[in-house]
Design a protein around this motif. Structure first.
Motif, PDB file in Angstrom:
ATOM      1  N   ARG A   3      45.754   1.717  15.915  1.00 33.88           N
ATOM      2  CA  ARG A   3      45.422   0.467  16.591  1.00 33.88           C
ATOM      3  C   ARG A   3      46.652  -0.402  16.844  1.00 33.88           C
ATOM      4  N   PRO A  17      51.708  -8.003  22.285  1.00 35.97           N
ATOM      5  CA  PRO A  17      51.824  -7.645  20.873  1.00 35.97           C
ATOM      6  C   PRO A  17      51.327  -6.220  20.620  1.00 35.97           C
ATOM      7  N   SER A  19      49.077  -4.889  18.907  1.00 35.97           N
ATOM      8  CA  SER A  19      47.640  -4.610  18.829  1.00 35.97           C
ATOM      9  C   SER A  19      46.933  -4.763  20.174  1.00 35.97           C
ATOM     10  N   ASP A  20      47.633  -5.281  21.190  1.00 30.38           N
ATOM     11  CA  ASP A  20      46.988  -5.468  22.501  1.00 30.38           C
ATOM     12  C   ASP A  20      47.238  -4.232  23.358  1.00 30.38           C
ATOM     13  N   SER A  43      39.884  -3.122  27.353  1.00 31.06           N
ATOM     14  CA  SER A  43      40.936  -3.028  26.339  1.00 31.06           C
ATOM     15  C   SER A  43      40.681  -1.822  25.446  1.00 31.06           C
ATOM     16  N   ALA A  61      40.917  -1.809  22.364  1.00 28.07           N
ATOM     17  CA  ALA A  61      40.144  -2.275  21.206  1.00 28.07           C
ATOM     18  C   ALA A  61      38.664  -1.969  21.419  1.00 28.07           C
ATOM     19  N   TYR A 117      43.282 -12.055  21.341  1.00 25.42           N
ATOM     20  CA  TYR A 117      43.643 -10.653  21.121  1.00 25.42           C
ATOM     21  C   TYR A 117      44.949 -10.320  21.851  1.00 25.42           C
ATOM     22  N   ARG A 136      33.418  -9.238  18.216  1.00 21.02           N
ATOM     23  CA  ARG A 136      34.773  -9.405  18.683  1.00 21.02           C
ATOM     24  C   ARG A 136      34.907 -10.615  19.595  1.00 21.02           C
TER      25      ARG A 136
END
Ligand SMILES: Cc1cc2nc3c(=O)[nH]c(=O)nc-3n(C[C@H](O)[C@H](O)[C@H](O)COP(=O)(O)OP(=O)(O)OC[C@H]3O[C@@H](n4cnc5c(N)ncnc54)[C@H](O)[C@@H]3O)c2cc1C
Lengths: 385, 87
Positions: free
Chosen positions: A127, A169, A171-172, A219, A221, B33, B64
Motif C-alpha cells: 500500500r 505521497p 500511499s496515494d 484510487s 486504495a 488521502y 474511507r
C-alpha cells in the motif's frame, strides 16, 4: 458442474499434474498447463459477456484454484494471480473505453496478466509506492524496481502500482494496466526458492509507457480494499486448500494400502482423521469467507467495512498456517513414505509450496494491519447473516 | 456550526504525522488521502477523534469516505451530535 470447472479439472488431472514435478525441479513456467488453460478459454472467464468473456464470478475462480492447487501449485498460483488482475479491471474499469477494449482482447486472445506491486525499498508494504506515474500530454512513463514479478517473462500484460503523480505521497497510489508492447523488463534477480518454483517470480526493472487512459480510474486504495485484497486472499486460500487436500488424499491412499494388507485401519488412521478434521476447518473458512465477500459485493458500504477486511485478512493468515499444519500431520501419517521424494505418497513438494503462503505478503504484516482494523470494529456480525 | 469543529479537527491533525503535508495549507474539502493519509493512520485518526470529542463513531460512519476531508469528518461528527454548540 459448470463447464469451466469441468475443463479446469481435466487440465489439472491430465496436464498440470503430469508436468508438476518437472516444473518444480527445473523452476520453469508450467507452459503445458497454460497452453491447455488457454485452449479451454479459461483465462477470460470472469470477463463480462458484453466484452466477450463468460461472465463467471469469483466463486468460479476460487473453485478452479482449488482444483489446480491439488495438481500443480505453481499453475494454480499463476492462474490465481492472473484472475486477481482481471477482477480488478472488470470491477473498476468504469466507463473507460481503453480498459473495456483491453478486456475484450484479453478474452479473445487469452492474455495472461502479471502483477508488479512489490517494489525495492518498501518491502512487502504493497500500500505504498516509490515509483510514480509521470504524465505528459495524455501519455505516461513509469519506472519501477520490481523485486518480484511472477511469470513476468511469460505474461502478456502487467498491472503496476505507482504513486499517482511524482508529487504524491507514498500511499496515494493508482494501478496502471500495461500490455506487453508498452513495457521493457530487465531481469535483476533469479527465482531459486524452496517452493512455488514454477511461478518464476524473478525481479525486474520495469519501464512502462502508454496512454493515461490505461490508469484505472479509481484510487488503488479502493481497488485494493474492494477487489485486490479480498479476491487475492480468497483465491490464494483456495489453492493452499488444494495443496493440503492433495496431501490428505495421498496420506489416505497410504493408510488404505496398509489397511488392505492388515484387513483393518492401522493406528495412523487416527492421525489421518485429525488431518481430515483440520482440512474441513480450512474448507469451511474458504467457503464461509467467499459467501461473506459475495454478500458484500452488492453494497458499497459492506464492501468498504472494516468487518470485511478483517474477515479477509483472517482467512489469509488462518489458511496459510493451517495448510502447513495439515501437511505436517500428513507427514506423520505417511512416515518415510511421505518424506521420500521418490514415493507415490511424497509430500515434499506440498510442504515446500505451502511454506510460501505465510510469506506471500508476510503474515506478521497482515496481523499488524488486522490488529489496527480491529480498533475500528464495533461488534461481531451475527452467525447466519 | 462548522468552523469551530473544523478548526478542532485541524488542530488535532496538526499534532500528528498522519499527513505528509502541512494541514494549514489544506482546504476544508481537500482530499486527505492525496495528502498522505494511509489506512493505518485513518484508524489512528478515528481513535484520536473519539478521544478528543469523547464519542464513539458508529459502524456506518467507519468508511474511507468519512475521513476523506476535514469537511467530511465534521459532517460525520455532526451526525453523532458534535456541532459548534456541543463542542
Ligand atoms: C510465490 C510468490 C509469488 C509472488 N509474486 C509476486 C508478484 O507477482 N508480484 C509482486 O509484486 N509481488 C509478488 N510476491 C511478493 C509478495 O507480494 C510480497 O511482497 C513479498 O512476499 C514480501 O517479501 P518480504 O518478506 O521480503 O518483505 P516484507 O513483507 O517487508 O517482510 C520482511 C520482514 O519484515 C517483517 N515485517 C514486515 N512488516 C511487518 C509488520 N508490520 N509487523 C511485523 N513484522 C513485519 C516480516 O516478518 C519479515 O520478516 C510474491 C511472493 C511469493 C512468495
Amino acid at each position: 458442474m459448470k463447464p469451466w470447472l469441468a475443463a479446469a479439472r481435466a487440465v489439472g488431472a491430465e496436464v498440470a499434474s503430469r508436468h508438476a514435478d518437472d516444473v518444480d525441479q527445473r523452476a520453469r513456467f508450467p507452459a503445458e498447463a497454460f497452453a491447455a488453460l488457454k485452449k479451454e478459454k479459461l483465462l477470460g472467464i470472469i470477463v463480462p459477456k458484453s466484452e466477450g468473456g463468460a461472465g463467471a464470478g469469483v466463486a468460479d475462480v476460487v473453485a478452479i484454484c482449488h482444483e489446480l492447487g491439488q495438481r500443480c501449485a505453481a499453475t494454480a498460483m499463476i492462474y490465481a494471480m492472473h484472475q486477481i488482475q482481471v477482477a480488478c479491471i472488470v470491477r473498476h474499469a468504469g466507463g473507460s473505453a481503453w480498459l473495456k477494449g483491453f478486456l475484450k482482447r484479453l478474452a479473445s486472445d487469452q492474455l495472461l496478466l502479471a502483477s508488479a506491486t512489490s517494489e525495492a525499498g518498501i518491502g512487502g508494504d504493497v500500500r505504498s509506492s516509490i515509483c510514480a506515474v509521470e504524465q505528459q500530454n495524455g501519455r505516461f512513463e513509469l519506472v519501477k524496481e520490481a523485486t518480484v514479478i511472477s511469470y513476468g517473462a511469460e505474461a502478456d500484460g502487467i498491472l503496476v502500482t505507482a504513486r499517482r503523480t511524482p508529487e504524491s505521497p507514498a500511499s496515494d497510489q493508482v494501478i496502471v494496466v500495461v500490455p506487453k508492447t508498452g513495457y521493457e523488463l530487465n531481469q535483476e534477480s533469479e527465482w531459486d526458492t524452496l517452493g512455488m518454483r514454477g511461478t518464476c517470480s524473478n525481479g525486474y526493472k520495469l519501464r512502462a509507457r502508454g496512454e493515461m487512459a490505461q490508469v484505472v480510474p479509481v484510487s488503488y486504495a479502493d481497488v485494493s480494499a474492494m477487489t485486490m485484497l479480498p479476491v487475492s486472499h480468497l483465491v490464494w486460500s483456495a489453492l493452499w486448500l488444494g495443496i493440503a487436500t492433495d496431501a490428505v488424499t495421498r496420506s489416505r491412499a497410504c493408510v488404505r494400502a496398509q489397511a488392505r494388507k492388515k484387513g483393518g485401519a492401522p493406528a495412523s488412521a487416527a492421525r489421518l482423521a485429525e488431518a481430515s478434521s483440520q482440512l474441513q476447518l480450512m474448507k469451511a473458512n474458504v467457503v464461509g469467507s467467499l459467501r461473506q465477500y459475495e454478500a458484500a459485493l452488492g453494497s458499497e458500504d459492506a464492501i468498504a467495512a472494516p468487518a470485511l477486511a478483517v474477515a479477509m485478512n483472517n482467512l489469509k493468515t488462518g489458511t496459510s498456517q493451517m495448510a502447513v499444519q495439515v501437511i505436517n500431520q500428513c507427514l506423520l501419517v505417511c512416515g518415510l513414505a511421505g518424506y521420500r521424494n521418490d514415493s507415490p505418497y511424497s509430500l515434499g513438494r506440498n510442504l515446500r509450496d505451502a511454506h510460501s503462503a505465510a510469506l506471500m505478503v508476510n503474515n506478521d504484516r497482515i496481523l499488524a494491519n488486522t490488529g489496527n482494523l480491529l480498533m475500528a470494529l464495533r461488534e461481531d456480525p451475527g452467525l447466519l447473516e | 456550526m462548522g468552523n469551530r469543529v473544523e478548526a478542532q479537527i485541524r488542530s488535532l491533525l496538526r499534532g500528528t504525522d498522519y499527513l505528509q503535508v502541512k494541514v494549514d495549507g489544506l482546504a476544508e474539502d481537500a482530499d486527505l488521502y492525496a495528502a498522505g493519509l494511509n489506512s493505518h493512520a485513518t484508524v489512528n485518526l478515528m481513535l484520536s477523534l473519539e478521544e478528543a470529542f469523547d464519542i464513539e463513531l458508529p459502524d456506518r460512519l467507519l468508511r474511507r469516505r468519512t475521513f476523506s476531508s476535514i469537511r467530511s469528518i465534521a459532517e460525520a461528527l455532526a451526525e453523532v451530535g458534535i456541532t459548534a454548540e456541543a463542542a
